[in-house]
Design an enzyme around this catalytic site. Structure first.
Site, PDB file in Angstrom:
ATOM      1  N   TYR A 157       0.944  -1.099   0.070  1.00 50.99           N
ATOM      2  CA  TYR A 157      -0.054   0.081  -0.103  1.00 50.99           C
ATOM      3  C   TYR A 157       0.824   1.192   0.090  1.00 50.99           C
ATOM      4  O   TYR A 157       0.757   2.311  -0.775  1.00 50.99           O
ATOM      5  CB  TYR A 157      -0.818   0.101   1.210  1.00 50.99           C
TER       6      TYR A 157
HETATM    7  N1  LIG Z   1      -9.709   6.960   5.683  1.00 55.06           N
HETATM    8  C1  LIG Z   1      -8.415   7.464   5.791  1.00 55.06           C
HETATM    9  O1  LIG Z   1      -8.118   8.311   6.803  1.00 55.06           O
HETATM   10  C2  LIG Z   1      -7.438   7.352   4.980  1.00 55.06           C
HETATM   11  C3  LIG Z   1      -6.239   7.621   5.194  1.00 55.06           C
HETATM   12  C4  LIG Z   1      -5.137   7.593   4.114  1.00 55.06           C
HETATM   13  C5  LIG Z   1      -5.621   7.370   2.773  1.00 55.06           C
HETATM   14  N2  LIG Z   1      -6.824   6.844   2.661  1.00 55.06           N
HETATM   15  C6  LIG Z   1      -7.073   6.791   1.067  1.00 55.06           C
HETATM   16  O2  LIG Z   1      -8.651   7.645   0.981  1.00 55.06           O
HETATM   17  C7  LIG Z   1      -9.248   6.672   0.100  1.00 55.06           C
HETATM   18  C8  LIG Z   1     -10.476   6.267   0.551  1.00 55.06           C
HETATM   19  O3  LIG Z   1     -10.216   5.620   1.810  1.00 55.06           O
HETATM   20  P1  LIG Z   1     -11.314   5.346   2.746  1.00 55.06           P
HETATM   21  O4  LIG Z   1     -10.964   5.273   4.194  1.00 55.06           O
HETATM   22  O5  LIG Z   1     -12.787   5.967   2.252  1.00 55.06           O
HETATM   23  O6  LIG Z   1     -11.794   3.495   2.182  1.00 55.06           O
HETATM   24  P2  LIG Z   1     -12.637   2.479   2.699  1.00 55.06           P
HETATM   25  O7  LIG Z   1     -11.970   1.135   2.542  1.00 55.06           O
HETATM   26  O8  LIG Z   1     -13.748   2.767   3.547  1.00 55.06           O
HETATM   27  O9  LIG Z   1     -13.691   2.536   1.134  1.00 55.06           O
HETATM   28  C9  LIG Z   1     -13.005   2.365  -0.148  1.00 55.06           C
HETATM   29  C10 LIG Z   1     -13.961   2.195  -1.227  1.00 55.06           C
HETATM   30  O10 LIG Z   1     -13.386   1.490  -2.439  1.00 55.06           O
HETATM   31  C11 LIG Z   1     -14.106   0.560  -2.798  1.00 55.06           C
HETATM   32  N3  LIG Z   1     -13.193  -0.526  -3.660  1.00 55.06           N
HETATM   33  C12 LIG Z   1     -12.136  -1.190  -3.041  1.00 55.06           C
HETATM   34  N4  LIG Z   1     -11.580  -1.815  -3.897  1.00 55.06           N
HETATM   35  C13 LIG Z   1     -12.007  -1.637  -5.157  1.00 55.06           C
HETATM   36  C14 LIG Z   1     -11.819  -1.975  -6.480  1.00 55.06           C
HETATM   37  N5  LIG Z   1     -11.067  -2.814  -6.802  1.00 55.06           N
HETATM   38  N6  LIG Z   1     -12.708  -1.419  -7.304  1.00 55.06           N
HETATM   39  C15 LIG Z   1     -13.549  -0.440  -7.108  1.00 55.06           C
HETATM   40  N7  LIG Z   1     -13.936  -0.266  -5.828  1.00 55.06           N
HETATM   41  C16 LIG Z   1     -12.988  -0.571  -4.987  1.00 55.06           C
HETATM   42  C17 LIG Z   1     -14.726  -0.006  -1.512  1.00 55.06           C
HETATM   43  O11 LIG Z   1     -15.789  -1.183  -1.720  1.00 55.06           O
HETATM   44  C18 LIG Z   1     -15.119   0.983  -0.891  1.00 55.06           C
HETATM   45  O12 LIG Z   1     -16.317   1.524  -1.245  1.00 55.06           O
HETATM   46  C19 LIG Z   1      -8.213   5.495  -0.292  1.00 55.06           C
HETATM   47  O13 LIG Z   1      -7.549   5.856  -1.410  1.00 55.06           O
HETATM   48  C20 LIG Z   1      -7.506   5.120   0.908  1.00 55.06           C
HETATM   49  O14 LIG Z   1      -6.165   4.425   0.615  1.00 55.06           O
HETATM   50  C21 LIG Z   1      -7.670   7.122   3.673  1.00 55.06           C
END
Ligand SMILES: NC(=O)c1ccc[n+]([C@@H]2O[C@H](COP(=O)([O-])OP(=O)(O)OC[C@H]3O[C@@H](n4cnc5c(N)ncnc54)[C@H](O)[C@@H]3O)[C@@H](O)[C@H]2O)c1
Length: 254
Positions: A157
């Site tokens: 990741y």
């Molecule tokens: N939440 C945080 O604090 C945080 C921190 C750092 C980075 N991020 C990044 O922010 C973004 C959103 O994160 P989040 O926390 O909302 O994630 P989450 O896991 O809650 O949601 C991710 C979404 O992506 C979808 N998904 C997963 N694999 C997929 C695929 N192969 N094709 C299409 N859809 C797919 C899932 O079904 C889900 O709806 C991501 O890129 C994550 O890496 C989030």
């Protein structure tokens, strides 16, 4: 305010969490939003939420882990709304719980790269001709403090997310002359993904929360979605190649 009136956006991974918050924020600024997610029910729920607020939305089931599916997701957005102005590469997958570098097999490591780095690259390439036709475009790609920090058990990741930042900076230079802006968001927000992390590894989660200068966890819509809407809008017309830390200040003190 309707800074995105008449614009069309595609948000990947918008079936829940930050992606849903982003879709909502873009819709509230007037954009028509194509909601793509591997989870068809989640995508439909998000689209229904947007439509209930009077926005135009279209749900598409898409696993962004292949080039063909990314191209199909872009094509579905264009078919639904006639064109494309905004691409948000938000979808992401990483194994939970995490794996040390020596525990990763190639298939798992590869799937993380495909659903993060490759998906971002494939969607950007698929969207590019539409941005060229419009004479401008805005891409917002999601990265992570796990990449800049080098968080243990997140090797694939972290590699994928830092790859996304490099890819974004190159695109900002190669595509800037065509009016295409490319920015990066590193968030910290209360998504289902974060809640899963807080339950699976409470110690590292509490440590991360304890170092947030603003002393709270961000909201997917109010905090992250609105910043993405700003970056997508003409208010950010002179902003490209930048990483925006939307994490309560954690990144700035890292
Ligand atoms: N939440 C945080 O604090 C945080 C921190 C750092 C980075 N991020 C990044 O922010 C973004 C959103 O994160 P989040 O926390 O909302 O994630 P989450 O896991 O809650 O949601 C991710 C979404 O992506 C979808 N998904 C997963 N694999 C997929 C695929 N192969 N094709 C299409 N859809 C797919 C899932 O079904 C889900 O709806 C991501 O890129 C994550 O890496 C989030």
């Amino acid at each position: 305010m309707s800074r995105l009136e008449g614009r069309v956006a595609l948000v990947t991974g918008a079936g829940r969490g930050i992606g849903r918050g982003v879709a909502l924020a873009l819709a509230q600024e007037g954009a028509a939003v194509a909601v793509a997610d591997i989870d068809a029910d989640g995508a439909s729920e998000t689209a229904a939420l947007l439509e209930a607020q009077g926005a135009r939305a279209r749900a598409t089931q898409a696993d962004v882990g292949t080039r063909a599916n990314c191209e199909a997701a872009v094509a579905a957005a264009v078919e639904a709304f006639g064109d494309l102005d905004i691409l948000v590469n938000n979808a992401a997958w990483t194994p939970t719980p995490g794996l040390s570098l020596l525990e990763f097999d190639d298939a798992t490591f590869g799937r993380v790269l495909e659903t993060n780095l490759w998906a971002t690259f494939w969607c950007m390439q698929a969207a590019h001709p539409h941005f060229i036709r419009r004479g401008k475009g805005s891409i917002i790609n999601f990265a992570s403090g796990s990449g800049t920090r080098g968080t243990e058990s997140q090797g694939a990741y972290a590699a994928a997310k830092e790859g996304i930042r490099g890819l974004s900076r190159v695109a900002s230079r190669e595509w800037g002359p065509d009016g295409i802006r490319v920015n990066i968001v590193c968030p910290f927000a209360n998504s289902p993904g974060m809640i899963a992390w807080s339950k699976g590894d409470p110690a590292s989660f509490e440590a991360a929360v304890a170092q947030i200068p603003l002393r709270r966890i961000g909201d997917c819509h109010e905090d992250v979605g609105r910043v993405v809407a700003f970056l997508a809008s003409d208010d950010a017309a002179y902003v490209t190649g930048q990483t925006m830390w939307v994490d309560g200040g954690s990144g700035s003190v890292r």
